[in-house]
Design an enzyme around this catalytic site. Structure first.
Site, PDB file in Angstrom:
ATOM      1  N   HIS A 217     -72.680 -88.186  34.962  1.00 18.42           N
ATOM      2  CA  HIS A 217     -73.644 -88.594  33.929  1.00 18.42           C
ATOM      3  C   HIS A 217     -73.406 -87.744  32.693  1.00 18.42           C
ATOM      4  CE1 HIS A 217     -77.191 -89.383  31.653  1.00 18.42           C
ATOM      5  NE2 HIS A 217     -77.695 -88.174  31.844  1.00 18.42           N
TER       6      HIS A 217
ATOM      7  N   GLU B 276     -81.462 -84.922  37.958  1.00 22.03           N
ATOM      8  CA  GLU B 276     -81.045 -86.316  38.174  1.00 22.03           C
ATOM      9  C   GLU B 276     -80.458 -86.530  39.572  1.00 22.03           C
ATOM     10  OE1 GLU B 276     -82.139 -88.248  36.086  1.00 22.03           O
ATOM     11  OE2 GLU B 276     -82.016 -87.415  34.075  1.00 22.03           O
TER      12      GLU B 276
ATOM     13  N   HIS C 166     -73.644 -87.789  27.919  1.00 22.64           N
ATOM     14  CA  HIS C 166     -74.302 -88.335  26.723  1.00 22.64           C
ATOM     15  C   HIS C 166     -73.297 -88.571  25.587  1.00 22.64           C
ATOM     16  CE1 HIS C 166     -78.131 -85.804  28.052  1.00 22.64           C
ATOM     17  NE2 HIS C 166     -77.868 -86.798  28.886  1.00 22.64           N
TER      18      HIS C 166
ATOM     19  N   GLU D  62     -57.117-102.058  26.221  1.00 21.62           N
ATOM     20  CA  GLU D  62     -57.131-101.450  27.556  1.00 21.62           C
ATOM     21  C   GLU D  62     -58.499-101.492  28.237  1.00 21.62           C
ATOM     22  OE1 GLU D  62     -54.354 -99.259  29.120  1.00 21.62           O
ATOM     23  OE2 GLU D  62     -53.359-100.850  28.013  1.00 21.62           O
TER      24      GLU D  62
ATOM     25  N   HIS E  38     -79.949 -92.936  25.949  1.00 23.79           N
ATOM     26  CA  HIS E  38     -79.835 -91.680  26.703  1.00 23.79           C
ATOM     27  C   HIS E  38     -78.379 -91.307  26.990  1.00 23.79           C
ATOM     28  CE1 HIS E  38     -81.438 -88.919  30.110  1.00 23.79           C
ATOM     29  NE2 HIS E  38     -80.162 -88.679  29.912  1.00 23.79           N
TER      30      HIS E  38
HETATM   31  P1  13P Z   1     -80.259 -81.462  34.135  1.00 26.94           P
HETATM   32  O1  13P Z   1     -80.111 -80.212  33.307  1.00 26.94           O
HETATM   33  O2  13P Z   1     -81.450 -81.375  35.069  1.00 26.94           O
HETATM   34  O3  13P Z   1     -78.987 -81.808  34.840  1.00 26.94           O
HETATM   35  O4  13P Z   1     -80.592 -82.654  33.129  1.00 26.94           O
HETATM   36  C1  13P Z   1     -79.720 -82.985  32.091  1.00 26.94           C
HETATM   37  C2  13P Z   1     -79.744 -84.448  31.761  1.00 26.94           C
HETATM   38  O5  13P Z   1     -78.791 -84.942  31.207  1.00 26.94           O
HETATM   39  C3  13P Z   1     -80.916 -85.259  32.139  1.00 26.94           C
HETATM   40  O6  13P Z   1     -80.628 -86.618  32.095  1.00 26.94           O
HETATM   41 ZN    ZN Z   2     -78.997 -87.097  30.633  1.00 29.17          ZN
END
Ligand code: 13P
Ligand code: ZN
Length: 270
Positions: A139, A116, A141, A169, A210
């Site tokens: 980033h 990414e 999840h 908050e 995602h």
């Molecule tokens: P990477 O292992 O390449 O960082 O990818 C993980 C991910 O969350 C892809 O969106």
């Molecule tokens: Zn991801």
């Protein structure tokens, strides 16, 4: 030269990733984090002329040429970072042309930066344009934010307002709101460009079905931003199917705006 494993910026980075894993946000290799490291913080630990490897990044980010980045490796598990930072992380300088990573430390098993990287570098450039003190792109999840993108409208104003209504908050922590991208193919320059465009006016960008991107000035601030949005989403997922007997009204959100001197996203409150 001092041992880079004792550098405060590296210790902070490893601790933050470990905590993200602990919260269940980063299964397997899920998630990636990048941090702009200022040269003066790096010089006690690394010789910037000692380039270990040159890795083409597959696009160009000329605005960021010469900057140093600490970035998670692709395919690496956050749960392992604390035990082997050098294999799971890398520190590189972006070349003068902005299209090559000049590796100074890490990726010690021959690996490379996250898939990414386009979203990270393009988001760094976008945030630096609006805030010179910007340093972090994160980033991850988180389960409730992800779940919310299956059952809530993806309209940015509606999505933001729902989160603001879930905990008092929320509006204080992210008055700029949450931008939302539809499902897109990850690991591409297209999703990178789309994410960066959404970063121009907000520090949180949801990737539907995602995960989420957050941006900020330091690791705590960026982590806290995502943590607070995720808490809002958690409350939403607990109550969405139940009759709603109360909410935080726009009038009350305006009271918070005044009390905390917030710059609330234009047009988002009645
Ligand atoms: P990477 O292992 O390449 O960082 O990818 C993980 C991910 O969350 C892809 O969106
Ligand atoms: Zn991801």
């Amino acid at each position: 030269m001092k041992d880079i494993l004792t550098a405060p910026f590296l210790i902070d980075f490893v601790r933050t990733l470990t905590n993200m894993y602990r919260l269940g946000w980063d299964e397997r290799n899920g998630g990636n984090v990048s941090m702009i490291v200022d040269e003066e913080k790096l010089l006690p630990y690394l010789n910037p002329r000692k380039v270990l490897r040159e890795i083409p990044i597959g696009f160009a980010a000329p605005e960021l040429a010469g900057r140093y980045f600490l970035v998670t490796g692709t395919g690496k598990y956050f749960k392992n970072v604390q035990y082997d930072p050098a294999a799971n992380l890398g520190l590189f300088r972006l070349s003068k042309s902005g299209d090559t990573a000049e590796l100074l430390w890490g990726y010690s098993d021959g690996g490379q930066f996250t898939s990414e990287l386009p979203a990270h570098l393009m988001s760094h450039a976008a945030r630096l344009r609006v805030d010179p003190a910007h340093r972090i792109v994160m980033h991850t999840h988180p389960g409730n934010l992800l779940a919310m993108t299956f059952v809530h409208t993806l309209d940015e104003k509606e999505f933001t307002r729902t989160l603001w209504q879930m905990c008092t908050e929320c509006i204080v922590v992210f008055p700029d709101g949450v931008n939302v991208l539809p499902w897109m193919l990850c690991g591409t320059t297209s999703i990178g460009e789309a994410t960066a465009a959404k970063m121009a006016n907000a520090r949180l960008v949801v990737w539907s079905q995602h995960g989420i991107y957050g941006a900020g000035r330091d690791l705590d601030e960026t982590f806290g931003l995502i943590e607070t949005a995720e808490k809002g989403a958690e409350i939403y997922m607990k109550i969405a199917h139940l009759p709603r007997l109360a909410t935080i009204t726009d009038e009350q959100l305006h009271l918070l705006e005044g009390r905390f001197g917030l710059k609330v996203r234009e047009g988002y409150l009645d």
